[in-house]
Design an enzyme around this catalytic site. Structure first.
Site, PDB file in Angstrom:
ATOM      1  CE  LYS A  53      -3.871  -2.433   1.978  1.00  0.00           C
ATOM      2  NZ  LYS A  53      -4.535  -2.974   3.148  1.00  0.00           N
ATOM      3  CD  GLN A  97      -3.541  -4.595   6.296  1.00  0.00           C
ATOM      4  OE1 GLN A  97      -3.359  -3.618   5.574  1.00  0.00           O
ATOM      5  NE2 GLN A  97      -4.222  -5.652   5.878  1.00  0.00           N
ATOM      6  CG  ASP A 120      -9.993  -0.299   4.389  1.00  0.00           C
ATOM      7  OD1 ASP A 120      -9.748  -0.570   3.203  1.00  0.00           O
ATOM      8  OD2 ASP A 120      -9.377  -0.775   5.351  1.00  0.00           O
TER       9      ASP A 120
END
Ligand code: NDP
Length: 289
Positions: A53, A97, A120
């Site tokens: 990422k 994460q 997200d």
């Protein structure tokens, strides 16, 4: 008949180039999109996702800040960190994460992220807006799946889409997005008896289970578009999907490989959401000025 392979890597590359140009333009107007990625613990898979990422951000010209915390961090400390990032002017998107260590509530952490920084798309406000079709950050993997299907030239409207898996991260949201694209949607899960009887009805089959090679040619109707979300490690550390690629490609019209199908799209959509977040902030600042 042999299916066309959907090259997720190439599609992702094309979209990332579009994003890079957009970021250049934003930077010229004085805004650099910024993403904070929070990694708790030492899980090797999470570490490699976070690295990927950060690299993708760098290539797109997006500012990225990776914040690594020990597994021993308390939920309170993590929530405080999220609060600081919510208030940080350089950060437009926050990603924590997953999975988190057992002593930390993932729900509490996701809900602590400001919905406008929830790139997200997991915050209940974004999930709710997605369900009612209101503006929101779409969750990255489901959004990437829809893009991949569209870029095959397949019209989703009126098709029977079958989704195998009903997780909050993939199965449920992709079902919702397919419905919004006017597909007739069936959602299968571990309690679905005679899975093949349903999957064989699919014009579009999305499989997100996490069981190596569980979908064979006998589960797929001739000409179906097959999207394999699964990522499974088998002997020799090889990555395979949930679909038996070699046999299903002889039946389907389009199929995604693993790796190189859905995976590259997930990070791409994260970059897209981060740029959208920066643009939204800029519009708000202009309105306030
Ligand atoms: P979850 O484990 O959260 O969900 C799996 C789903 O599969 C559940 O809904 C479960 O049903 C269903 N299921 C399990 N066994 C069967 C069965 N025999 N028949 C039908 N359905 C079954 O997984 P995720 O959704 O998080 O991930 C799925 C896969 O996608 C994983 O391999 C993951 O690594 C991969 N993934 C890939 C991403 C990418 O970017 N490429 C991103 C996210 C995930 P039930 O609800 O009844 O338990």
């Amino acid at each position: 008949m042999s299916a066309k392979i959907i090259d997720g890597k190439q599609v992702a590359k094309d979209i990332r180039e579009e994003i890079r140009l957009e970021v250049e333009q934003l930077k010229r107007s004085g805004v650099q999109p910024g993403l904070a990625v929070v990694l708790v613990g030492e899980d090797p898979a999470s570490q490699s996702y976070v690295k990927a990422k950060a690299k993708a951000c760098e290539e797109a010209g997006i500012y990225s800040r990776v914040i690594r915390k020990s597994e021993a961090i308390t939920e309170q400390e993590l929530l405080k960190l999220i609060q600081e990032l919510n208030e940080d002017e350089l950060i437009h998107g926050i990603l924590v994460q997953l999975p988190l260590p057992k002593h930390i509530s993932e729900d509490a952490v996701i809900q602590a992220i400001h919905p406008e920084k929830d790139v997200d798309g997991f915050h209940p406000i974004n999930v709710g807006n997605m369900v009612i079709g209101a503006p929101c950050y779409l969750p990255c993997t489901p959004h990437g799946i829809i893009e991949l299907i569209k870029r095959t030239g397949t019209s989703i409207s009126g098709k029977h889409a079958v989704v195998v898996g009903r997780s909050n991260i993939v199965g449920k949201p992709v079902s919702m997005l397919l419905l919004q694209e006017n597909a007739t949607v069936s959602v299968c899960h571990s309690r679905t008896p005679d899975l093949g009887a349903i999957t064989r009805q699919a014009d579009i089959l999305v499989v997100a289970v996490g069981k190596a090679n569980m979908i064979g040619a006998d589960h797929v109707a001739p000409g179906a578009v097959v999207i394999d979300v699964g990522v499974n490690r088998v002997e020799g550390n090889k990555l395979v999907g949930d679909v038996c690629f070699d046999e299903v490609k002889e039946v389907a019209s389009f199929i995604t490989p693993v790796p190189g199908g859905v995976g590259p799209m997930t990070i791409t959509m994260l970059l897209k959401n981060t740029v959208e977040a920066a643009k939204l902030k800029r519009i708000q600042e202009k309105q306030e000025a």
